[in-house]
Motif scaffolding. Structure first.
Motif, PDB file in Angstrom:
ATOM      1  N   ILE A 283      12.350   4.739   6.410  1.00 12.65           N
ATOM      2  CA  ILE A 283      11.022   4.575   6.224  1.00 12.65           C
ATOM      3  C   ILE A 283      10.678   3.167   5.605  1.00 12.65           C
ATOM      4  O   ILE A 283       9.246   2.856   5.921  1.00 12.65           O
ATOM      5  CB  ILE A 283      10.696   5.873   5.173  1.00 12.65           C
ATOM      6  CG1 ILE A 283       9.211   5.823   4.941  1.00 12.65           C
ATOM      7  CG2 ILE A 283      11.161   5.336   3.770  1.00 12.65           C
ATOM      8  CD1 ILE A 283       8.724   7.259   4.512  1.00 12.65           C
ATOM      9  N   ALA A 284      11.489   2.473   5.181  1.00 16.13           N
ATOM     10  CA  ALA A 284      10.870   1.230   4.703  1.00 16.13           C
ATOM     11  C   ALA A 284      10.138   0.268   5.637  1.00 16.13           C
ATOM     12  O   ALA A 284       9.240  -0.372   5.332  1.00 16.13           O
ATOM     13  CB  ALA A 284      12.112   0.197   4.014  1.00 16.13           C
ATOM     14  N   PRO A 285      11.033   0.227   6.893  1.00 14.45           N
ATOM     15  CA  PRO A 285      10.102  -0.596   8.093  1.00 14.45           C
ATOM     16  C   PRO A 285       8.863  -0.082   8.352  1.00 14.45           C
ATOM     17  O   PRO A 285       7.559  -0.986   8.839  1.00 14.45           O
ATOM     18  CB  PRO A 285      10.950  -0.721   8.997  1.00 14.45           C
ATOM     19  CG  PRO A 285      12.331  -0.401   8.676  1.00 14.45           C
ATOM     20  CD  PRO A 285      12.031   0.424   7.477  1.00 14.45           C
ATOM     21  N   MET A 286       8.676   1.125   8.298  1.00 14.77           N
ATOM     22  CA  MET A 286       7.321   1.915   8.539  1.00 14.77           C
ATOM     23  C   MET A 286       6.483   1.486   7.369  1.00 14.77           C
ATOM     24  O   MET A 286       5.079   1.126   7.751  1.00 14.77           O
ATOM     25  CB  MET A 286       7.544   3.241   8.595  1.00 14.77           C
ATOM     26  CG  MET A 286       8.583   3.861   9.709  1.00 14.77           C
ATOM     27  SD  MET A 286       7.635   3.655  11.508  1.00 14.77           S
ATOM     28  CE  MET A 286       6.744   4.939  11.204  1.00 14.77           C
TER      29      MET A 286
ATOM     30  N   ASP B 257       6.324  -1.316   5.703  1.00 18.67           N
ATOM     31  CA  ASP B 257       6.025  -2.537   5.786  1.00 18.67           C
ATOM     32  C   ASP B 257       4.991  -2.894   6.787  1.00 18.67           C
ATOM     33  O   ASP B 257       3.890  -3.559   6.625  1.00 18.67           O
ATOM     34  CB  ASP B 257       7.277  -3.343   6.151  1.00 18.67           C
ATOM     35  CG  ASP B 257       8.370  -3.506   5.190  1.00 18.67           C
ATOM     36  OD1 ASP B 257       7.982  -3.173   4.018  1.00 18.67           O
ATOM     37  OD2 ASP B 257       9.443  -4.039   5.469  1.00 18.67           O
ATOM     38  N   CYS B 258       4.998  -2.369   8.012  1.00 20.85           N
ATOM     39  CA  CYS B 258       3.930  -2.284   9.051  1.00 20.85           C
ATOM     40  C   CYS B 258       2.820  -1.791   8.627  1.00 20.85           C
ATOM     41  O   CYS B 258       1.733  -2.380   8.855  1.00 20.85           O
ATOM     42  CB  CYS B 258       4.691  -1.464  10.214  1.00 20.85           C
ATOM     43  SG  CYS B 258       5.881  -2.086  11.037  1.00 20.85           S
ATOM     44  N   LEU B 259       3.054  -0.616   7.733  1.00 18.17           N
ATOM     45  CA  LEU B 259       1.466  -0.042   7.255  1.00 18.17           C
ATOM     46  C   LEU B 259       0.715  -0.710   6.475  1.00 18.17           C
ATOM     47  O   LEU B 259      -0.546  -0.947   6.533  1.00 18.17           O
ATOM     48  CB  LEU B 259       2.001   1.267   6.532  1.00 18.17           C
ATOM     49  CG  LEU B 259       0.745   1.956   5.967  1.00 18.17           C
ATOM     50  CD1 LEU B 259      -0.165   2.657   6.905  1.00 18.17           C
ATOM     51  CD2 LEU B 259       1.164   3.120   5.231  1.00 18.17           C
ATOM     52  N   LEU B 260       1.698  -1.505   5.453  1.00 22.28           N
ATOM     53  CA  LEU B 260       0.920  -2.578   4.546  1.00 22.28           C
ATOM     54  C   LEU B 260       0.373  -3.671   5.323  1.00 22.28           C
ATOM     55  O   LEU B 260      -0.650  -4.184   4.930  1.00 22.28           O
ATOM     56  CB  LEU B 260       1.859  -3.010   3.406  1.00 22.28           C
ATOM     57  CG  LEU B 260       2.284  -1.792   2.445  1.00 22.28           C
ATOM     58  CD1 LEU B 260       3.384  -2.467   1.560  1.00 22.28           C
ATOM     59  CD2 LEU B 260       0.932  -1.317   1.654  1.00 22.28           C
ATOM     60  N   VAL B 261       0.936  -4.148   6.116  1.00 25.22           N
ATOM     61  CA  VAL B 261       0.316  -5.412   6.977  1.00 25.22           C
ATOM     62  C   VAL B 261      -0.913  -5.004   7.876  1.00 25.22           C
ATOM     63  O   VAL B 261      -2.004  -5.687   7.677  1.00 25.22           O
ATOM     64  CB  VAL B 261       1.556  -5.957   7.942  1.00 25.22           C
ATOM     65  CG1 VAL B 261       0.953  -6.882   9.009  1.00 25.22           C
ATOM     66  CG2 VAL B 261       2.626  -6.336   7.302  1.00 25.22           C
ATOM     67  N   LEU B 262      -0.983  -3.936   8.159  1.00 26.27           N
ATOM     68  CA  LEU B 262      -2.138  -3.052   9.149  1.00 26.27           C
ATOM     69  C   LEU B 262      -3.369  -3.191   7.947  1.00 26.27           C
ATOM     70  O   LEU B 262      -4.319  -3.503   8.203  1.00 26.27           O
ATOM     71  CB  LEU B 262      -1.834  -2.011   9.710  1.00 26.27           C
ATOM     72  CG  LEU B 262      -1.010  -2.303  10.948  1.00 26.27           C
ATOM     73  CD1 LEU B 262      -0.791  -0.682  11.445  1.00 26.27           C
ATOM     74  CD2 LEU B 262      -1.810  -3.013  11.970  1.00 26.27           C
ATOM     75  N   LEU B 263      -2.807  -2.552   6.790  1.00 33.11           N
ATOM     76  CA  LEU B 263      -4.018  -2.263   5.685  1.00 33.11           C
ATOM     77  C   LEU B 263      -4.394  -3.729   5.322  1.00 33.11           C
ATOM     78  O   LEU B 263      -5.763  -3.749   5.055  1.00 33.11           O
ATOM     79  CB  LEU B 263      -3.102  -1.455   4.615  1.00 33.11           C
ATOM     80  CG  LEU B 263      -4.281  -1.298   3.419  1.00 33.11           C
ATOM     81  CD1 LEU B 263      -5.399  -0.238   3.842  1.00 33.11           C
ATOM     82  CD2 LEU B 263      -3.108  -0.683   2.268  1.00 33.11           C
TER      83      LEU B 263
END
Length: 144
Positions: free
Chosen positions: A17-20, A22-28
């Motif tokens: 879940i950690a890489p997911m 990270d991707c979510l925060l970058v998109l946000l």
């Protein structure tokens, strides 16, 4: 043999879940930065005029900006703001608009005029934009 996806006892890889996150925060952060730039152009004190036949514009293929013109009842004059800055001197505003037009190819403006503005102030706005070299303009209105 070591694998990074979980234990080999069950044969099933574990969900990471950690890489997911990270991707979510970058998109946000990306979408927040884009939204902030366009929201800064809107002055919430302006009461837009109502035009029953107004239509939503097509998605612009060029970058747009908004010039806000609101009515100051005490001073009995229009107040101009562009990109979050209020301009008392229209010559400074003209220079700023010229700069924006020269740096961004095909840049166009939307005039957000207060419904309480006299027609003379809209005419003054049009003259300012003509002096800055703008020919592609739109007016913002509500259709309800």
């Amino acid at each position: 043999m070591g694998g990074g996806g979980g234990s080999m006892e069950s044969g099933e890889p574990e969900f990471q879940i950690a890489p997911m996150i990270d991707c979510l925060l970058v998109l946000l952060i990306f979408f927040m930065s884009i939204t902030t730039a366009s929201v800064l152009q809107i002055d919430k004190d302006i009461v837009l005029p109502v035009a029953p036949d107004a239509k939503k514009p097509e998605k612009a293929k060029v970058q747009e900006g908004a010039i806000n013109v609101k009515w100051d009842a005490k001073a009995q004059k229009g107040v101009f703001s562009f990109e979050g800055v209020t301009y008392d001197d229209t010559a400074v505003l003209v220079e700023r608009l010229k700069e924006r037009l020269e740096t961004i190819k095909g840049y166009r403006l939307i005039i957000r005029g207060d419904s309480r503005l006299p027609a003379v102030e809209i005419q003054k706005t049009m003259n300012i934009l003509a002096n800055a070299g703008y020919s592609d303009l739109s007016f913002s209105a509500l259709n309800q």
